[in-house]
Structures are given as C-alpha cells and as structure tokens.
Write a protein that holds these residues in place. Structure first.
Motif, mmCIF file in Angstrom:
data_model
loop_
_atom_site.group_PDB
_atom_site.id
_atom_site.type_symbol
_atom_site.label_atom_id
_atom_site.label_comp_id
_atom_site.label_asym_id
_atom_site.label_seq_id
_atom_site.Cartn_x
_atom_site.Cartn_y
_atom_site.Cartn_z
ATOM 1 N N MET A 131 0.838 -1.198 0.000
ATOM 2 C CA MET A 131 0.000 0.000 0.000
ATOM 3 C C MET A 131 0.874 1.249 0.000
ATOM 4 N N ASP A 132 0.414 2.227 -0.718
ATOM 5 C CA ASP A 132 1.145 3.500 -0.718
ATOM 6 C C ASP A 132 1.238 4.056 0.687
ATOM 7 N N MET A 133 2.350 4.692 0.965
ATOM 8 C CA MET A 133 2.481 5.366 2.250
ATOM 9 C C MET A 133 1.706 6.673 2.211
ATOM 10 N N LYS A 134 0.834 6.860 3.208
ATOM 11 C CA LYS A 134 0.000 8.060 3.227
ATOM 12 C C LYS A 134 0.677 9.168 4.024
ATOM 13 N N ILE A 135 0.231 10.388 3.789
ATOM 14 C CA ILE A 135 0.778 11.477 4.599
ATOM 15 C C ILE A 135 0.321 11.308 6.046
ATOM 16 N N LYS A 136 1.092 11.876 6.946
ATOM 17 C CA LYS A 136 0.672 11.971 8.334
ATOM 18 C C LYS A 136 0.445 13.446 8.642
ATOM 19 N N LEU A 137 -0.128 13.685 9.800
ATOM 20 C CA LEU A 137 -0.462 15.073 10.144
ATOM 21 C C LEU A 137 0.786 15.965 10.176
ATOM 22 N N ASP A 138 1.922 15.370 10.543
ATOM 23 C CA ASP A 138 3.179 16.144 10.572
ATOM 24 C C ASP A 138 3.520 16.746 9.211
ATOM 25 N N CYS A 139 3.049 16.087 8.151
ATOM 26 C CA CYS A 139 3.376 16.585 6.806
ATOM 27 C C CYS A 139 2.737 17.958 6.559
ATOM 28 N N ILE A 140 1.613 18.234 7.217
ATOM 29 C CA ILE A 140 0.871 19.475 6.934
ATOM 30 C C ILE A 140 1.707 20.720 7.263
ATOM 31 N N PRO A 141 2.219 20.865 8.504
ATOM 32 C CA PRO A 141 3.110 22.009 8.728
ATOM 33 C C PRO A 141 4.401 21.926 7.919
ATOM 34 N N CYS A 142 4.886 20.723 7.683
ATOM 35 C CA CYS A 142 6.150 20.565 6.950
ATOM 36 C C CYS A 142 6.036 21.106 5.519
ATOM 37 N N PHE A 143 4.903 20.827 4.866
ATOM 38 C CA PHE A 143 4.693 21.370 3.516
ATOM 39 C C PHE A 143 4.730 22.898 3.517
ATOM 40 N N GLN A 144 4.186 23.495 4.571
ATOM 41 C CA GLN A 144 4.161 24.962 4.649
ATOM 42 C C GLN A 144 5.582 25.518 4.788
ATOM 43 N N ARG A 145 6.382 24.850 5.619
ATOM 44 C CA ARG A 145 7.788 25.247 5.754
ATOM 45 C C ARG A 145 8.511 25.138 4.420
ATOM 46 N N GLN A 146 8.274 24.015 3.712
ATOM 47 C CA GLN A 146 8.900 23.830 2.395
ATOM 48 C C GLN A 146 8.528 24.967 1.447
ATOM 49 N N ALA A 147 7.244 25.290 1.406
ATOM 50 C CA ALA A 147 6.760 26.315 0.476
ATOM 51 C C ALA A 147 7.430 27.658 0.771
ATOM 52 N N LEU A 148 7.525 27.967 2.051
ATOM 53 C CA LEU A 148 8.130 29.221 2.487
ATOM 54 C C LEU A 148 9.607 29.271 2.078
ATOM 55 N N GLU A 149 10.311 28.184 2.317
ATOM 56 C CA GLU A 149 11.730 28.144 1.948
ATOM 57 C C GLU A 149 11.903 28.261 0.434
ATOM 58 N N ALA A 150 11.060 27.539 -0.292
ATOM 59 C CA ALA A 150 11.166 27.562 -1.760
ATOM 60 C C ALA A 150 10.925 28.970 -2.279
ATOM 61 N N ALA A 151 9.902 29.639 -1.749
ATOM 62 C CA ALA A 151 9.583 31.002 -2.197
ATOM 63 C C ALA A 151 10.756 31.938 -1.917
ATOM 64 N N ARG A 152 11.385 31.756 -0.756
ATOM 65 C CA ARG A 152 12.502 32.635 -0.392
ATOM 66 C C ARG A 152 13.726 32.435 -1.279
ATOM 67 N N PHE A 153 13.855 31.248 -1.864
ATOM 68 C CA PHE A 153 15.005 31.022 -2.746
ATOM 69 C C PHE A 153 14.933 31.908 -3.993
ATOM 70 N N VAL A 154 13.722 32.280 -4.403
ATOM 71 C CA VAL A 154 13.598 33.002 -5.679
ATOM 72 C C VAL A 154 13.017 34.395 -5.550
ATOM 73 N N LYS B 176 1.503 35.678 1.076
ATOM 74 C CA LYS B 176 0.434 35.301 0.132
ATOM 75 C C LYS B 176 0.541 33.812 -0.224
ATOM 76 N N ILE B 177 1.758 33.376 -0.503
ATOM 77 C CA ILE B 177 1.976 31.969 -0.861
ATOM 78 C C ILE B 177 1.627 31.060 0.319
ATOM 79 N N LEU B 178 2.094 31.430 1.500
ATOM 80 C CA LEU B 178 1.817 30.591 2.670
ATOM 81 C C LEU B 178 0.316 30.487 2.914
ATOM 82 N N ARG B 179 -0.384 31.619 2.775
ATOM 83 C CA ARG B 179 -1.839 31.579 2.983
ATOM 84 C C ARG B 179 -2.528 30.720 1.919
ATOM 85 N N GLN B 180 -2.038 30.777 0.685
ATOM 86 C CA GLN B 180 -2.608 29.929 -0.378
ATOM 87 C C GLN B 180 -2.337 28.452 -0.102
#
Lengths: 287, 287
Positions: A1-24, A33-37
């Motif tokens: 079975m595919d490994m599903k996300i866990k609740l920890d992934c939810i804040p982690c994705f937000q951190r990733q998005a923030l870091e990615a946005a800051r790179f560019v 705006k990106i974090l809220r989206q």
C-alpha cells in the motif's frame, strides 16, 4: 500500500513552500500570500494522499506565484558544486577503506542529508563523519551483496542534487567489482524540491558512466516521466535484476513493492515511524 | 519594540500543537481536529502578534480539546528527572573547570535545548558536550562579570522544565563567589509548552536556595502572573541590579528592554535571524 501522509506533513509542507519562495523572491508580502494559499489548499484536501502527491500540489503554488518553474535551481547547483569539490576526498575514503563497497554505501546515505524536503538545516561534513562511524538501524547489506553478485541490470533511483555525486561514487565502486552491464538511472522528469534532474546527472557526469541509461521519473504531472505507481514502472522493476532506491520520497512511493534496496537517512518523524527507527538513523533495507 | 512573529512561526505552531496533543491523547482523529482548528485560528489572525501571544492562542486549543490544562506535564517531569540525574556530574564539570562561572553559564545554555517550543528532536548529552567546546556567537561575559560584582538583587527568568536544574547549578555557582543576597526567580504562572512552573522549581529544589523568591510570570491569560510587557514587570526590572533571561521565549518578549543578559541557544530561524546568528549558536548577550 502507498504510504500516506501523516499530520506532521501538513506544517512541513508549509515550511517547504516558504523556503522555496525565499530562494527566488525576497518579497515578504508574496511569501505571506503563498503561505496563505498553501494553507488554504491544504485545508481543503482530505489528507489521505501520499507525501509526494501533496508536495506536488504545494510546490505548484510556489512555482506559479514566483513565476519560476524551478525555485531550487540555484541551491541545487550549489550542492552539486559542493559535492563535486568533496569528490576526490570521498573517493580516497572509499579506496582506502577495508570494505570499499560498504563505505561507498555509507557515503551515499550521508549524501541523502542534502534534502530540502526534510529540512534546510543540515551540515554535510558533520553528517559524513557521523555516518562513517554510525551503526545502521536496518542493514540488509549481506542480502544486497548476494543479489548484486547475480545481477547484470541495476535500476538506481536517485534522490537529490548534490547527493547524486555520492551516488556516482557508489556506482563507480559497484562497477569496479561486479558484472553490472546496464544502469537504469532514475532521475525526476521535472523540478520538484531539490530532486536531481537530467541536467544534474549531466552536470556531475554520472550519465557518462559506462552502461548508464537515464529514465525520467514523473512527479505527478502529465508528461514528466514514468510515474512510480504505473504499469510502465513495474515493467522496469521486472526487467531489473537489482534495485537501489535513494531517499525518503522514493521510499514513500515505492515501499509497497518487494525486493527494493532502500538507502536513506530517516529525517522526519513520518518516515522514522514507518520504519520504526529514530530520526537521524541510517537505513539499508530490502523491502 | 516587541519581537513580532515571522512566517516560519505559522507552521511551527502547528507542529507544536500536534506534539502537545499527542502527549496526552492517542486519538489520531482528535489530532486532526485540533490541527484543523489551529490552522483555522492562524488563518484568521493577521500575523502581527509576538510569538508568545500566538503560542498562547494555539495551545489553548490543545488544552481545551484534550481537556488537559498541562499537556506537557509528563514530559516536564521526565526532563526534570533526567536533569536531576545528571546534576552530580554537571556539578563536577563546573567544580573542576578552570572558570567555574563561565562553565556553569555554558551548561545553563546547554540545558536550554530542552525546549519543546523549538523542537522535540534534541539530544541533551550531545548538546552538553558540544556547548562546552563551542565558541559563543555573542559573548558579553566580561560585561556580565563587571555588573555581577556590583549586584545584590538578581532577577533570573527561567525557561523550561529540566533546564531549571542547569539554572540551579548556575545560581549555586554565582552564590558561591558573589554578594547576591536576593534572587527573584521568574517562573511561569500557568502551563505553556514545557515552561517551568512553581511545581518544577519546588521539584528540583531551586526555590529552597538561600535568598530565592518566586515571581510568577504571566502567559497572556488573566491572573497567571506579571506580564512581561506590564508596568509591574518594569518595576521589578528597576529594583533588580542584574537580570538574567533564559531562552527564546523570554528573548522574544524582553529584547526591547535594556541591560538584560540573555542566555540562550538559537534554535529556530526567527530567533537566529533576529540575533544575526546561525541555528545552534550559543548566545550570552546584554541588551
């Protein structure tokens, strides 16, 4: 079975998005705006996907808002360059060790720390020293040797830029003593976090190695490559004598298949839980 | 000016809430409910508060949904016990060092790693070894010595449970050689994350030390103690000859005041940025 996300992934994705946005982009208003989206998108999902599927949704927002299809481009080159600068020393470590293949495997795991999906806070040199001394939490090395001795076709699924230089050293070490005549090298077919692409394989020279054939792995978007849950991917597994899979993302997507050798460092609670190991543990596991 | 939250705090609060909920309840459905509520509350705020203010809002949700006013109670006792078990060895390290006061300060910073606000992933023993060898990123020790020599009343604002044992060692070391006759010991007046309460001060015996008087510091809720932004708190600052403030939360709330000695380890990008240091750096800074 595919490994599903866990609740920890939810804040982690937000951190990733923030870091990615800051790179560019350095505009804090755009970051907000990106974090809220990202939060809005995450809120509306039912949190039953796999981590790579959700990562794709999240990073699409960053790519679109920053108007940049590859936000990690600069940091990927930085880590390719850093790893290439370490290459001669790493080769010496392997060549001078009592068991070059095992040492090359340790180093390939150390390189897996270069994972901006898990954390942007890491120390590559410290990780290399630690991994060379550390015991494996799971170690199927003997099983691996036995399989490797009978293998001609190796499927090697890489993970991140920079790390791919460590993979090159492991492949060179394997080619020296074993009868592998074909290496199917799985790289991502489109940018996602700091995963290695064809350009990274070319940049570090891994695609020039004897017998190497690149395979583009899809990122959940049309025409980006062979999806890991597809029939086509299963056919590739079938025609490979031995499969090495690097990193957390590949583990998340592939742990449902048998007979894959997973080489990774556990860097987040979700993966550590699934493998029943601690964060920071190093893993060489046959599924 | 008060230190404001940064965008990084948004996912961090969610991680905190999730961890706190898991300490007291194993129902994944409840965890998801709490996380979704936390996200909804965060979405509706305008992200201009201070980190302690927002932490309070977030942790109220956990407390209410888990029907537990102190979700970190068990983990706080664990770390008090762990630190107490280390106490004899730590005392030896201080007593045998060339500069006991400086060594006790280093250890007090090492103890600051026990901070579930910043991360639940830490290794206390490894941190102790590292801090004893590491250079300070900011070091106002000489300035501290000069002030300490002239001081009789010390205000000492503790941070976390467990860590408070390290604070006890520092205070014992100070009392040995300096003329402090009164220690105002600021502990939190109500549970917030793993911050030390009166019961922790009593448990580790710090409140029995000569001259110690406990002061309850508020957590942004009525009747929990003296708020750090109040006139009453400023009066306490005025009547203290020297002020030691432990940890990130106190730094966030107090960096606007002058002449406070901040003792902390930078454990998150928000604090590290504000201090212009790296994550993991150790700080002894006079404001």
């Amino acid at each position: 079975m595919d490994m599903k996300i866990k609740l920890d992934c939810i804040p982690c994705f937000q951190r990733q998005a923030l870091e990615a946005a800051r790179f560019v982009n350095s505009d804090i208003k755009l970051h907000e705006k990106i974090l809220r989206q990202v939060i809005a998108v995450l809120e509306n999902l039912d949190w039953t996907g796999t981590p790579p599927e959700m990562a794709h949704e999240v990073h699409q927002i960053v790519k679109k808002e920053c108007n940049e299809n590859d936000p990690y481009k600069v940091v990927k080159k930085q880590y390719n360059d850093l790893a290439l600068s370490l290459y001669p020393d790493l080769k010496d470590i392997v060549d001078e060790s009592a068991d070059p293949l095992f040492t090359a495997i340790c180093l390939a795991i150390a390189g897996n720390i270069i994972d901006f999906g898990a954390s942007s806070q890491f120390d590559l040199n410290e990780t290399i020293s630690k991994v060379l001394e550390k015991d494996f939490a799971i170690n199927d090395f003997d099983d691996f040797l036995e399989t490797l001795e009978k293998s001609k076709v190796l499927l090697y699924l890489v993970d991140n830029s920079g790390e791919i230089v460590f993979d090159k050293i492991l492949l060179e070490t394997i080619l020296k003593d074993y009868q592998i005549n074909k290496i199917l090298l799985g790289i991502k077919g489109a940018p996602i976090i700091n995963d290695a692409l064809q350009e990274d394989a070319e940049y570090v020279g891994i695609e020039k190695m004897p017998g190497v054939e690149l395979i583009k792995i899809g990122i959940g978007l049309k025409n980006t490559g062979v999806e890991r849950n597809s029939k086509e991917f299963q056919d590739i597994l079938t025609k490979s004598d031995i499969v090495i899979s690097k990193g957390q993302g590949n583990y998340e997507a592939l742990s449902k298949y048998n007979n894959i050798f997973f080489l990774l460092m556990a860097k987040c609670p979700v993966i550590a839980d699934d493998l029943n190991v601690k964060i920071g543990d190093i893993i060489f596991k046959r599924s």
